[in-house]
Scaffold this active site. Sequence first.
Site, PDB file in Angstrom:
ATOM      1  N   TRP A  42      -6.112 -10.015  -7.541  1.00  0.00           N
ATOM      2  CA  TRP A  42      -5.316  -8.912  -8.090  1.00  0.00           C
ATOM      3  C   TRP A  42      -3.944  -8.908  -7.433  1.00  0.00           C
ATOM      4  O   TRP A  42      -3.269  -9.951  -7.490  1.00  0.00           O
ATOM      5  CB  TRP A  42      -6.100  -7.593  -8.111  1.00  0.00           C
ATOM      6  CG  TRP A  42      -6.534  -6.941  -6.851  1.00  0.00           C
ATOM      7  CD1 TRP A  42      -6.061  -5.788  -6.315  1.00  0.00           C
ATOM      8  CD2 TRP A  42      -7.596  -7.357  -5.973  1.00  0.00           C
ATOM      9  NE1 TRP A  42      -6.738  -5.467  -5.165  1.00  0.00           N
ATOM     10  CE2 TRP A  42      -7.686  -6.406  -4.929  1.00  0.00           C
ATOM     11  CE3 TRP A  42      -8.473  -8.443  -5.944  1.00  0.00           C
ATOM     12  CZ2 TRP A  42      -8.602  -6.507  -3.883  1.00  0.00           C
ATOM     13  CZ3 TRP A  42      -9.391  -8.539  -4.904  1.00  0.00           C
ATOM     14  CH2 TRP A  42      -9.443  -7.591  -3.903  1.00  0.00           C
ATOM     15  N   ASP A  43      -3.478  -7.854  -6.804  1.00  0.00           N
ATOM     16  CA  ASP A  43      -2.082  -7.762  -6.334  1.00  0.00           C
ATOM     17  C   ASP A  43      -1.587  -9.085  -5.740  1.00  0.00           C
ATOM     18  O   ASP A  43      -2.208  -9.624  -4.811  1.00  0.00           O
ATOM     19  CB  ASP A  43      -1.949  -6.712  -5.233  1.00  0.00           C
ATOM     20  CG  ASP A  43      -2.319  -5.314  -5.662  1.00  0.00           C
ATOM     21  OD1 ASP A  43      -2.937  -5.144  -6.720  1.00  0.00           O
ATOM     22  OD2 ASP A  43      -1.993  -4.379  -4.905  1.00  0.00           O
TER      23      ASP A  43
ATOM     24  N   GLU B   7       2.398   3.182  -6.021  1.00  0.00           N
ATOM     25  CA  GLU B   7       1.936   1.994  -5.309  1.00  0.00           C
ATOM     26  C   GLU B   7       2.949   0.860  -5.407  1.00  0.00           C
ATOM     27  O   GLU B   7       3.741   0.768  -6.337  1.00  0.00           O
ATOM     28  CB  GLU B   7       0.595   1.533  -5.895  1.00  0.00           C
ATOM     29  CG  GLU B   7      -0.444   2.648  -5.915  1.00  0.00           C
ATOM     30  CD  GLU B   7      -1.823   2.164  -6.320  1.00  0.00           C
ATOM     31  OE1 GLU B   7      -2.654   2.018  -5.434  1.00  0.00           O
ATOM     32  OE2 GLU B   7      -2.065   1.925  -7.518  1.00  0.00           O
TER      33      GLU B   7
ATOM     34  N   SER C 213      -2.174  -4.738   0.194  1.00  0.00           N
ATOM     35  CA  SER C 213      -0.944  -5.399  -0.254  1.00  0.00           C
ATOM     36  C   SER C 213       0.223  -5.308   0.703  1.00  0.00           C
ATOM     37  O   SER C 213       0.279  -4.435   1.576  1.00  0.00           O
ATOM     38  CB  SER C 213      -0.505  -4.816  -1.586  1.00  0.00           C
ATOM     39  OG  SER C 213      -1.379  -5.286  -2.558  1.00  0.00           O
TER      40      SER C 213
ATOM     41  N   ARG D 130       0.528   2.643   2.384  1.00  0.00           N
ATOM     42  CA  ARG D 130       0.326   1.193   2.270  1.00  0.00           C
ATOM     43  C   ARG D 130       1.488   0.506   1.537  1.00  0.00           C
ATOM     44  O   ARG D 130       2.439   1.125   1.115  1.00  0.00           O
ATOM     45  CB  ARG D 130      -0.969   0.903   1.512  1.00  0.00           C
ATOM     46  CG  ARG D 130      -1.081   1.545   0.134  1.00  0.00           C
ATOM     47  CD  ARG D 130      -2.400   1.117  -0.529  1.00  0.00           C
ATOM     48  NE  ARG D 130      -2.611   1.722  -1.837  1.00  0.00           N
ATOM     49  CZ  ARG D 130      -3.268   2.861  -2.049  1.00  0.00           C
ATOM     50  NH1 ARG D 130      -3.779   3.543  -1.024  1.00  0.00           N
ATOM     51  NH2 ARG D 130      -3.406   3.352  -3.265  1.00  0.00           N
ATOM     52  N   ASP D 131       1.347  -0.798   1.375  1.00  0.00           N
ATOM     53  CA  ASP D 131       2.155  -1.645   0.486  1.00  0.00           C
ATOM     54  C   ASP D 131       3.617  -1.803   0.927  1.00  0.00           C
ATOM     55  O   ASP D 131       4.556  -1.490   0.175  1.00  0.00           O
ATOM     56  CB  ASP D 131       2.098  -1.127  -0.968  1.00  0.00           C
ATOM     57  CG  ASP D 131       0.682  -1.070  -1.537  1.00  0.00           C
ATOM     58  OD1 ASP D 131      -0.245  -1.573  -0.888  1.00  0.00           O
ATOM     59  OD2 ASP D 131       0.511  -0.518  -2.639  1.00  0.00           O
TER      60      ASP D 131
HETATM   61  C1  FRU Z   1      -2.716  -1.753  -6.268  1.00  0.00           C
HETATM   62  C2  FRU Z   1      -3.452  -1.393  -5.009  1.00  0.00           C
HETATM   63  C3  FRU Z   1      -2.511  -1.367  -3.824  1.00  0.00           C
HETATM   64  C4  FRU Z   1      -3.425  -1.641  -2.663  1.00  0.00           C
HETATM   65  C5  FRU Z   1      -4.445  -2.570  -3.252  1.00  0.00           C
HETATM   66  C6  FRU Z   1      -5.820  -2.366  -2.712  1.00  0.00           C
HETATM   67  O1  FRU Z   1      -3.496  -2.400  -7.208  1.00  0.00           O
HETATM   68  O2  FRU Z   1      -4.096  -0.154  -5.174  1.00  0.00           O
HETATM   69  O3  FRU Z   1      -1.833  -0.145  -3.697  1.00  0.00           O
HETATM   70  O4  FRU Z   1      -2.732  -2.223  -1.594  1.00  0.00           O
HETATM   71  O5  FRU Z   1      -4.438  -2.356  -4.657  1.00  0.00           O
HETATM   72  O6  FRU Z   1      -6.769  -3.168  -3.358  1.00  0.00           O
HETATM   73  C1  FRU Z   2      -8.174   2.906  -7.808  1.00  0.00           C
HETATM   74  C2  FRU Z   2      -7.617   2.985  -6.412  1.00  0.00           C
HETATM   75  C3  FRU Z   2      -6.534   1.985  -6.097  1.00  0.00           C
HETATM   76  C4  FRU Z   2      -6.540   2.047  -4.594  1.00  0.00           C
HETATM   77  C5  FRU Z   2      -8.001   2.178  -4.278  1.00  0.00           C
HETATM   78  C6  FRU Z   2      -8.274   3.032  -3.089  1.00  0.00           C
HETATM   79  O1  FRU Z   2      -8.758   1.711  -8.121  1.00  0.00           O
HETATM   80  O2  FRU Z   2      -7.129   4.298  -6.243  1.00  0.00           O
HETATM   81  O3  FRU Z   2      -5.308   2.270  -6.658  1.00  0.00           O
HETATM   82  O4  FRU Z   2      -6.009   0.914  -4.025  1.00  0.00           O
HETATM   83  O5  FRU Z   2      -8.601   2.735  -5.425  1.00  0.00           O
HETATM   84  O6  FRU Z   2      -9.616   2.877  -2.666  1.00  0.00           O
END
Ligand code: FRU
Ligand code: FRU
Length: 492
Positions: free
Chosen positions: A75-76, A338, A164, A245-246
Amino acid sequence: LPDLQDGPEPTVHTQEAFAPEDDFTAKWTRADARQLKRLSDPTAGSKQNSMPTSLTMPDVPQDFPDMSNEEVWVWDSWPLTDEDANQYSVNGQEIIFSLVADRNLVFDERHVFAKIGYFYRPAGIPADERPANGGWTYGGLVFDEGVTGEIFPDQSYSHQTQWSGSARISKGGEIKLFFTDVAFYRNEDGSNRKPYDPRIALSVGKVHANKNGVRFTGFDKVTDLLQADGTYYQTGAQNEFFNFRDPFTFEDPAHPGETYMVFEGNSAMPRESATCDAEDLGYNEGDPFAETVEQVNASGATYQIGNVGLARATNKALTKWEFLPPILSANCVTDQTERPQIYQKDGKYYLFTISHRGTFASGIDGPEGVYGFVGDGIRSDYQPMNSGSGLALGNPTNLNFAGGQPFAPDYNQPIGHFQAYSHYVMPGGLVQSFIDTVGTEGDFRRGGTLAPTVKIDIDGASSAVDYAYGDGGLGGYADIPANIDVNSGGKI
Ligand code: FRU
Ligand code: FRU
Ligand code: FRU
């Protein structure tokens, strides 16, 4: 853009710049965010997109290819960048970092098992000459087991994950990997034994690339850079579900020699006593569609108080940072801002951040997608793009119907309602994202791989999807091209 439906006028934002250290936080107001509904066609029927085509990502086909050849969920993802967000290849290899997880997990369980992995592929090949899945080779995990757990004072975590960030390359192939180092303290039933502990962190390594592949050395130590402070950025003590985060670092030509970071935070109010005020609502005097502060505060919208944070490095090694006030708040608008990034074009500063449909506050609705804000400096009275709504690129979505969930899409939504998420805007307006779910109730496929890259044309406070790019607007899958090669006279 279509004629607007009835609704409030957006807040007036001047785009005026303030000093990075000033105590001015731009507001993404409810009046702004309610423009999303004004852009939506109230007559759009079941499975139709109700949002403007120019702000909607074209449909991703359900038979998308998988970039890791089914080795890992992906993913990210983020490229190797410099202080100006240029994207680098090294000795002819393009390199990206991605959150990855074991394919034996259900995709939605990924967050507490995320690790940073990397991929590489030869640079300089046009997207349409590459394999359909983007032609990446999965290189494995960046960190050895245990390395990222060391910074936590409380070692009794149930899960320790890497979230991320962003990666900066400098002379000699040194890579500064900024990321979110996270410890969870959970009970068997998934509830919190104590709040999770996300920290913005740095690890330094070195890249070794040649025509045979890419490997790293270093990345064997993590420096804890920032923990939420409870003054500007909400802590676990204030809200066990807080977001922090991020990290994304960059330099600002208006302030040479300084390095800044934007990141996701929440406004630092205790969850149960948070309130929004008239500025968070942002209605113009006498607007017949205005809500009152009392109505909004009684609606549950106060649980959604996202912000975008700013920090400044206080040493050259970028191992010491200080918080500055947030540059944007979304109080009573959305809980998750995010993967924020600063994108500079034609002397303007664009703040892009992603939001889920499901994290908007009570009374606000908008697609999963990337939202953009424009101003004259990194701290400015940011104006939400596209008639004040903020939407830059959303999934095909029908705001007249409920959204469902990625694991249970709603029958009435377009098949692309959850098709893409975690967008990152690259040089030239290219946008990469990952595929979450494509399909409808009873017939959907989960992604876990990167989506086709699309292109948006940015012009002042407006943007539009370029449907002439790629195939009807869809470029190559997982196409994250470098615009500079380190060994061909690039900046580094
Ligand atoms: C975005 C996100 C980020 C986080 C990551 C966690 O998709 O929610 O904010 O760092 O995924 O899986
Ligand atoms: C939804 C979410 C993401 C975040 C995670 C936190 O999938 O809120 O955006 O990274 O769950 O656990
Ligand atoms: C102060 C300053 C201001 C300007 C802003 C731009 O440090 O240069 O004069 O408005 O920063 O970022």
